[in-house]
Scaffold this motif. Structure first.
Motif, PDB file in Angstrom:
ATOM      1  N   GLU A 112      36.069  48.635  36.635  1.00  0.00           N
ATOM      2  CA  GLU A 112      37.127  47.842  35.679  1.00  0.00           C
ATOM      3  C   GLU A 112      36.914  45.964  36.343  1.00  0.00           C
ATOM      4  N   VAL A 113      35.532  45.887  34.971  1.00  0.00           N
ATOM      5  CA  VAL A 113      35.894  43.897  35.335  1.00  0.00           C
ATOM      6  C   VAL A 113      36.396  43.821  33.911  1.00  0.00           C
ATOM      7  N   ILE A 114      37.382  43.015  33.853  1.00  0.00           N
ATOM      8  CA  ILE A 114      38.454  42.134  32.608  1.00  0.00           C
ATOM      9  C   ILE A 114      37.633  40.975  33.226  1.00  0.00           C
ATOM     10  N   GLY A 115      36.908  40.160  31.664  1.00  0.00           N
ATOM     11  CA  GLY A 115      36.938  38.656  32.162  1.00  0.00           C
ATOM     12  C   GLY A 115      35.821  38.019  32.469  1.00  0.00           C
ATOM     13  N   ALA A 116      34.571  38.618  32.945  1.00  0.00           N
ATOM     14  CA  ALA A 116      33.451  38.598  33.675  1.00  0.00           C
ATOM     15  C   ALA A 116      33.300  37.050  33.101  1.00  0.00           C
ATOM     16  N   GLU A 117      33.300  36.777  32.124  1.00  0.00           N
ATOM     17  CA  GLU A 117      33.099  35.766  30.625  1.00  0.00           C
ATOM     18  C   GLU A 117      33.616  34.409  31.360  1.00  0.00           C
ATOM     19  N   GLN A 118      34.730  34.554  32.334  1.00  0.00           N
ATOM     20  CA  GLN A 118      35.016  33.239  32.979  1.00  0.00           C
ATOM     21  C   GLN A 118      34.965  32.911  33.983  1.00  0.00           C
ATOM     22  N   LEU A 119      34.245  33.559  34.111  1.00  0.00           N
ATOM     23  CA  LEU A 119      33.090  32.294  35.819  1.00  0.00           C
ATOM     24  C   LEU A 119      31.505  32.317  35.045  1.00  0.00           C
ATOM     25  N   LEU A 130      34.291  44.028  48.166  1.00  0.00           N
ATOM     26  CA  LEU A 130      33.040  44.922  46.982  1.00  0.00           C
ATOM     27  C   LEU A 130      32.912  44.214  46.435  1.00  0.00           C
ATOM     28  N   ALA A 131      34.302  44.610  45.994  1.00  0.00           N
ATOM     29  CA  ALA A 131      34.157  44.969  43.882  1.00  0.00           C
ATOM     30  C   ALA A 131      34.212  43.359  43.903  1.00  0.00           C
ATOM     31  N   LEU A 136      42.220  38.180  40.250  1.00  0.00           N
ATOM     32  CA  LEU A 136      42.878  39.990  40.898  1.00  0.00           C
ATOM     33  C   LEU A 136      42.529  40.755  41.031  1.00  0.00           C
ATOM     34  N   VAL A 137      42.609  41.430  42.096  1.00  0.00           N
ATOM     35  CA  VAL A 137      42.116  42.621  42.710  1.00  0.00           C
ATOM     36  C   VAL A 137      42.950  43.542  42.426  1.00  0.00           C
ATOM     37  N   SER A 138      42.547  44.993  41.890  1.00  0.00           N
ATOM     38  CA  SER A 138      44.087  46.148  41.706  1.00  0.00           C
ATOM     39  C   SER A 138      43.494  47.397  41.859  1.00  0.00           C
ATOM     40  N   GLY A 139      43.774  48.099  42.623  1.00  0.00           N
ATOM     41  CA  GLY A 139      43.737  49.712  42.845  1.00  0.00           C
ATOM     42  C   GLY A 139      42.994  49.973  43.918  1.00  0.00           C
ATOM     43  N   VAL A 140      43.100  49.246  44.779  1.00  0.00           N
ATOM     44  CA  VAL A 140      41.786  50.115  45.649  1.00  0.00           C
ATOM     45  C   VAL A 140      42.812  50.661  46.874  1.00  0.00           C
ATOM     46  N   TYR A 156      39.591  60.761  48.426  1.00  0.00           N
ATOM     47  CA  TYR A 156      40.670  59.919  47.679  1.00  0.00           C
ATOM     48  C   TYR A 156      39.894  58.679  47.284  1.00  0.00           C
ATOM     49  N   PRO A 157      39.059  59.527  45.701  1.00  0.00           N
ATOM     50  CA  PRO A 157      38.496  57.912  45.094  1.00  0.00           C
ATOM     51  C   PRO A 157      39.918  57.364  44.199  1.00  0.00           C
ATOM     52  N   VAL A 158      39.071  56.165  44.408  1.00  0.00           N
ATOM     53  CA  VAL A 158      40.323  55.083  43.585  1.00  0.00           C
ATOM     54  C   VAL A 158      39.122  54.308  42.103  1.00  0.00           C
ATOM     55  N   ARG A 159      39.985  53.520  41.213  1.00  0.00           N
ATOM     56  CA  ARG A 159      39.174  52.698  40.248  1.00  0.00           C
ATOM     57  C   ARG A 159      40.093  51.408  40.850  1.00  0.00           C
ATOM     58  N   VAL A 160      39.117  50.567  41.078  1.00  0.00           N
ATOM     59  CA  VAL A 160      39.526  48.757  40.903  1.00  0.00           C
ATOM     60  C   VAL A 160      39.363  48.569  40.009  1.00  0.00           C
ATOM     61  N   THR A 161      40.369  47.188  39.624  1.00  0.00           N
ATOM     62  CA  THR A 161      40.216  46.531  38.546  1.00  0.00           C
ATOM     63  C   THR A 161      39.631  44.741  38.720  1.00  0.00           C
ATOM     64  N   VAL A 162      39.022  44.220  38.225  1.00  0.00           N
ATOM     65  CA  VAL A 162      39.365  42.788  39.316  1.00  0.00           C
ATOM     66  C   VAL A 162      39.346  42.580  37.682  1.00  0.00           C
ATOM     67  N   ALA A 163      40.360  41.916  37.952  1.00  0.00           N
ATOM     68  CA  ALA A 163      40.387  40.592  36.477  1.00  0.00           C
ATOM     69  C   ALA A 163      40.590  39.543  36.610  1.00  0.00           C
ATOM     70  N   LEU A 164      39.905  38.674  36.066  1.00  0.00           N
ATOM     71  CA  LEU A 164      39.662  36.433  35.983  1.00  0.00           C
ATOM     72  C   LEU A 164      40.131  35.851  35.236  1.00  0.00           C
ATOM     73  N   GLY A 165      41.044  34.751  35.625  1.00  0.00           N
ATOM     74  CA  GLY A 165      41.401  34.589  34.489  1.00  0.00           C
ATOM     75  C   GLY A 165      40.824  32.854  34.715  1.00  0.00           C
ATOM     76  N   ARG A 166      41.118  32.776  33.709  1.00  0.00           N
ATOM     77  CA  ARG A 166      40.920  31.457  32.884  1.00  0.00           C
ATOM     78  C   ARG A 166      40.260  30.005  33.752  1.00  0.00           C
ATOM     79  N   PRO A 167      39.040  29.532  33.863  1.00  0.00           N
ATOM     80  CA  PRO A 167      38.795  28.427  34.806  1.00  0.00           C
ATOM     81  C   PRO A 167      39.851  27.451  34.523  1.00  0.00           C
ATOM     82  N   LEU A 168      40.261  26.616  35.935  1.00  0.00           N
ATOM     83  CA  LEU A 168      40.532  25.442  35.513  1.00  0.00           C
ATOM     84  C   LEU A 168      39.877  24.081  36.098  1.00  0.00           C
TER      85      LEU A 168
END
Length: 292
Positions: free
Chosen positions: A77-84, A103-104, A206-210, A245-257
């Motif tokens: 799950e990618v959150i904030g992909a448009e921030q890149l 990899l994520a 931020l990466v979580s859920g690996v 052992y499946p996982v659900r990985v979340t990658v969240a991008l913050g606002r560009p500084l």
């Protein structure tokens, strides 16, 4: 083409990692039998990694990583992909929980010019195509001037660089405490690169859920008293049997500084503080309940 020596090297590395994860790394009596028991999953993992490396050359890193995520039984799950920012110099600053985190991130970032700062590891050195996209840090060297030069050269050319300021594996925010405290241990490389390339945009990630909770809480993993040992054992379980052992990985991008704006308001230490503040906001605002 898969080089036989690369396959053999990866199988040997994976076998040794598995033995060490099981607490058998220093066993000598019966070692051949133990190594033979690890050989099949070690070889399968090596073939998967080398297939990923071939795809890096054929399809690009972004597409190869998306394939790899599926092979390792991970939902992404990618959150904030448009921030890149789609172009121009970008420094992506990420936490480093390990396992499938890079990899994520590769699958989440669509920049074809992405270069990643990474420690020298025999495992990575066996991947001919991936190594062309890495800026290696020699951890034994007293200074890292070569790394700084390569990063700044790439950024000045309008490229994108991924860096892990912790310089080590950090707690997975989805399943382990300590992720927020770990941010305080980040190096000031963020401020250094900002000073050298003030036109760069800094994107916190931020990466979580690996980690699989099922792997971490398996009876054998719980026999390990130290958290790091439990993590290593769980990681090996996931590598050996990803479908179990499946996982659900979340990658969240913050606002560009904007690096230049941060430097105008404060010193390079202030740049680091601003990035860490954004990372804390990502932790706090995650749609999944994260440990901190």
């Amino acid at each position: 083409m898969m080089r036989a020596e690369n396959l053999d090297a990866l199988v040997a590395i994976n076998t040794q990692d598995m033995l060490e994860s099981f607490g058998l790394g220093k066993v000598r009596r019966g070692r051949r039998l133990l190594a033979a028991a690890c050989r099949w999953p070690a070889r399968r993992f090596a073939h998967t990694v080398l297939a990923f490396d071939r795809r890096v050359a054929q399809e690009g890193l972004h597409a190869a990583a998306a394939w790899g995520i599926q092979e390792f039984a991970a939902q992404l799950e990618v959150i904030g992909a448009e921030q890149l920012p789609p172009s121009g110099p970008v420094i992506v600053v990420a936490n480093h929980p390990g396992i499938t985190d890079t990899l994520a991130i590769f699958a989440a970032l669509s920049r074809a010019d992405l270069q990643t700062v990474a420690a020298v590891r025999p495992f990575l050195c066996a991947l001919d195509n991936m190594t062309r996209r890495l800026i290696f840090i020699d951890e034994t060297a007293p200074a890292q001037l070569g790394v700084v030069r390569r990063v700044t050269h790439h950024l000045r050319g309008g490229g994108c660089v991924l860096t892990f300021p912790a310089g080590k594996i950090e707690p997975d925010p989805a399943v382990l405490p300590g992720a927020c405290a770990s941010l305080e241990q980040w190096s000031d490389s963020i401020g250094l690169f900002a000073r050298l390339i003030p036109t760069a945009q800094i994107v916190p990630l931020l990466v979580s859920g690996v980690f699989s909770p099922r792997a971490l809480h398996s009876p054998l993993a719980r026999l390990r008293r130290a958290q790091k040992e439990r993590e290593r054992f769980a990681a090996m379980l996931q590598i050996a049997a990803p479908r179990r052992y499946p996982v659900r990985v979340t990658v969240a991008l913050g606002r560009p500084l904007a690096a230049g704006d941060l430097l105008t308001r404060s010193s390079s230490a202030g740049v680091k503080a601003a990035v860490i503040a954004e990372m804390r906001a990502l932790l706090a605002n995650s749609p999944r309940k994260l440990l901190t």
